[in-house]
Write an enzyme that holds these catalytic residues in place. Structure first.
Site, PDB file in Angstrom:
ATOM      1  N   ASP A 114       0.842  -1.204   0.000  1.00  0.00           N
ATOM      2  CA  ASP A 114       0.000   0.000   0.000  1.00  0.00           C
ATOM      3  C   ASP A 114       0.877   1.254   0.000  1.00  0.00           C
ATOM      4  O   ASP A 114       2.109   1.170   0.108  1.00  0.00           O
ATOM      5  CB  ASP A 114      -0.938   0.005   1.222  1.00  0.00           C
ATOM      6  CG  ASP A 114      -0.218  -0.373   2.540  1.00  0.00           C
ATOM      7  OD1 ASP A 114      -0.908  -0.609   3.529  1.00  0.00           O
ATOM      8  OD2 ASP A 114       1.023  -0.435   2.544  1.00  0.00           O
ATOM      9  N   ASN A 170      -7.831  -1.301  14.370  1.00  0.00           N
ATOM     10  CA  ASN A 170      -9.255  -1.437  14.024  1.00  0.00           C
ATOM     11  C   ASN A 170      -9.492  -2.635  13.109  1.00  0.00           C
ATOM     12  O   ASN A 170     -10.560  -2.754  12.506  1.00  0.00           O
ATOM     13  CB  ASN A 170      -9.761  -0.152  13.348  1.00  0.00           C
ATOM     14  CG  ASN A 170      -9.046   0.123  12.028  1.00  0.00           C
ATOM     15  OD1 ASN A 170      -8.141  -0.618  11.637  1.00  0.00           O
ATOM     16  ND2 ASN A 170      -9.460   1.168  11.345  1.00  0.00           N
ATOM     17  N   HIS A 224      -7.780  -3.364  10.371  1.00  0.00           N
ATOM     18  CA  HIS A 224      -7.481  -3.180   8.935  1.00  0.00           C
ATOM     19  C   HIS A 224      -6.298  -4.031   8.515  1.00  0.00           C
ATOM     20  O   HIS A 224      -5.445  -4.402   9.321  1.00  0.00           O
ATOM     21  CB  HIS A 224      -7.291  -1.704   8.587  1.00  0.00           C
ATOM     22  CG  HIS A 224      -5.990  -1.083   8.991  1.00  0.00           C
ATOM     23  ND1 HIS A 224      -5.915  -0.024   9.873  1.00  0.00           N
ATOM     24  CD2 HIS A 224      -4.718  -1.339   8.632  1.00  0.00           C
ATOM     25  CE1 HIS A 224      -4.646   0.326  10.027  1.00  0.00           C
ATOM     26  NE2 HIS A 224      -3.908  -0.452   9.292  1.00  0.00           N
ATOM     27  N   GLU A 236      -9.692  -0.769   5.227  1.00  0.00           N
ATOM     28  CA  GLU A 236     -10.321  -0.350   6.471  1.00  0.00           C
ATOM     29  C   GLU A 236     -11.616  -1.124   6.697  1.00  0.00           C
ATOM     30  O   GLU A 236     -12.162  -1.731   5.753  1.00  0.00           O
ATOM     31  CB  GLU A 236     -10.631   1.152   6.404  1.00  0.00           C
ATOM     32  CG  GLU A 236      -9.405   2.038   6.306  1.00  0.00           C
ATOM     33  CD  GLU A 236      -8.727   2.287   7.659  1.00  0.00           C
ATOM     34  OE1 GLU A 236      -8.068   3.319   7.761  1.00  0.00           O
ATOM     35  OE2 GLU A 236      -8.859   1.478   8.602  1.00  0.00           O
TER      36      GLU A 236
HETATM   37  C1  GLP Z   1      -0.509   0.761   8.492  1.00  0.00           C
HETATM   38  C2  GLP Z   1      -0.217  -0.185   7.336  1.00  0.00           C
HETATM   39  C3  GLP Z   1      -0.515  -1.616   7.680  1.00  0.00           C
HETATM   40  C4  GLP Z   1       0.117  -1.968   9.022  1.00  0.00           C
HETATM   41  C5  GLP Z   1      -0.495  -1.074  10.079  1.00  0.00           C
HETATM   42  C6  GLP Z   1       0.000  -1.449  11.480  1.00  0.00           C
HETATM   43  O1  GLP Z   1      -1.837   1.071   8.529  1.00  0.00           O
HETATM   44  N1  GLP Z   1      -0.973   0.183   6.145  1.00  0.00           N
HETATM   45  O2  GLP Z   1       0.018  -2.449   6.653  1.00  0.00           O
HETATM   46  O3  GLP Z   1      -0.122  -3.332   9.331  1.00  0.00           O
HETATM   47  O4  GLP Z   1      -0.142   0.275   9.781  1.00  0.00           O
HETATM   48  O5  GLP Z   1       1.214  -0.788  11.732  1.00  0.00           O
HETATM   49  P1  GLP Z   1       2.072  -1.085  13.061  1.00  0.00           P
HETATM   50  O6  GLP Z   1       2.766  -2.376  12.798  1.00  0.00           O
HETATM   51  O7  GLP Z   1       3.016   0.083  13.164  1.00  0.00           O
HETATM   52  O8  GLP Z   1       1.109  -1.164  14.204  1.00  0.00           O
END
Ligand code: GLP
Length: 239
Positions: free
Chosen positions: A66, A128, A130, A135
């Site tokens: 992404d 949440n 995602h 989302e």
């Molecule tokens: C972002 C990314 C996700 C990732 C999420 C959690 O939203 N698009 O791919 O899994 O953050 O990030 P973290 O590992 O810092 O909690």
């Protein structure tokens, strides 16, 4: 689904890195899907260490999940910058074997197909529920597309933007796109992810918890630390 509850984020990183190194030994031209955020950083650090110790990453391809929409090229908080800084650079992956979403992601699915599809997809999970930037409310059959980011996600990711505004939109591989990877490795650490992990692994498969789609995949490895596994005694995923 193969679930392991490990002591802490470092242990999760070590275990995930060993899975990647084993996959690379089996297929040197491995196509590795990478997640961004804090959770997978220990994995990337260990893979860089493995390369310094002689593991051959010379045929590895990397595909990003992404990207934010609207950031200037090279913005340090962009996921392209993250993947270059934390993965492609340390592992010596050249631009021609690195796929990151560009523009509105119009070519991403074609690029993934041209690479032969993703062999191993590293995934994090949002607080949440995602997955990538899918989302809550994302259709389970969604493909690569532009999405609007929830307030939860924007505030969780604000740490990367300092005083700058967090983008409101992103391009993301869809849930169906992610499910086409041949092996999913879902990583979650910290108590803030416990409820999302429990919903994703033990709740219904529903757009309300996009990460629940991993239940539909034939080959899923879930690596969580104690804190992310510790929901209430009834719902806890790791006990
Ligand atoms: C972002 C990314 C996700 C990732 C999420 C959690 O939203 N698009 O791919 O899994 O953050 O990030 P973290 O590992 O810092 O909690």
């Amino acid at each position: 689904m193969d679930l392991s509850v490990l002591a802490d984020p470092e242990a999760v990183g070590e275990h995930a890195a060993s899975i990647v190194v084993a996959a690379l030994a089996a297929k040197p031209a491995l196509v590795l899907g990478v997640a961004t955020g804090a959770t997978p950083l220990p994995v990337y650090r260990r893979l860089a260490r493995a390369r310094r110790s002689g593991t051959d990453f010379s045929r590895l391809s990397v595909v990003a999940l992404d990207e934010y929409i609207g950031l200037r090229a090279g913005h340090p908080a962009s996921f392209a910058a993250y993947v270059r800084r934390e993965v492609a650079g340390p592992l010596g992956v050249p631009a021609e074997r690195l796929v990151v979403p560009e523009g509105r992601g119009e070519r991403l699915e074609e690029q993934i197909r041209a690479a032969g599809g993703v062999d191993l997809q590293l995934l994090g999970i949002g607080r949440n529920g995602h997955l990538a930037f899918n989302e809550p409310g994302s259709p389970l059959d969604s493909r690569t597309r532009v999405v609007s980011l929830s307030q939860t996600t924007r505030s969780d990711n604000a740490r990367s933007f300092g005083s700058e505004a967090v983008p409101t939109h992103a391009v993301t591989q869809g849930l169906s796109t992610i499910l086409e990877a041949r092996h999913l490795v879902l990583l979650a650490t910290g108590s803030a992810k416990a409820a999302a992990v429990a919903a994703a692994l033990t709740g219904p498969v529903t757009p309300d918890c996009p990460a629940s789609v991993v239940q539909m995949h034939a080959r899923v490895t879930v690596l969580v630390d104690e804190a992310a596994a510790a929901v209430d005694r009834d719902g806890a995923v790791g006990r």
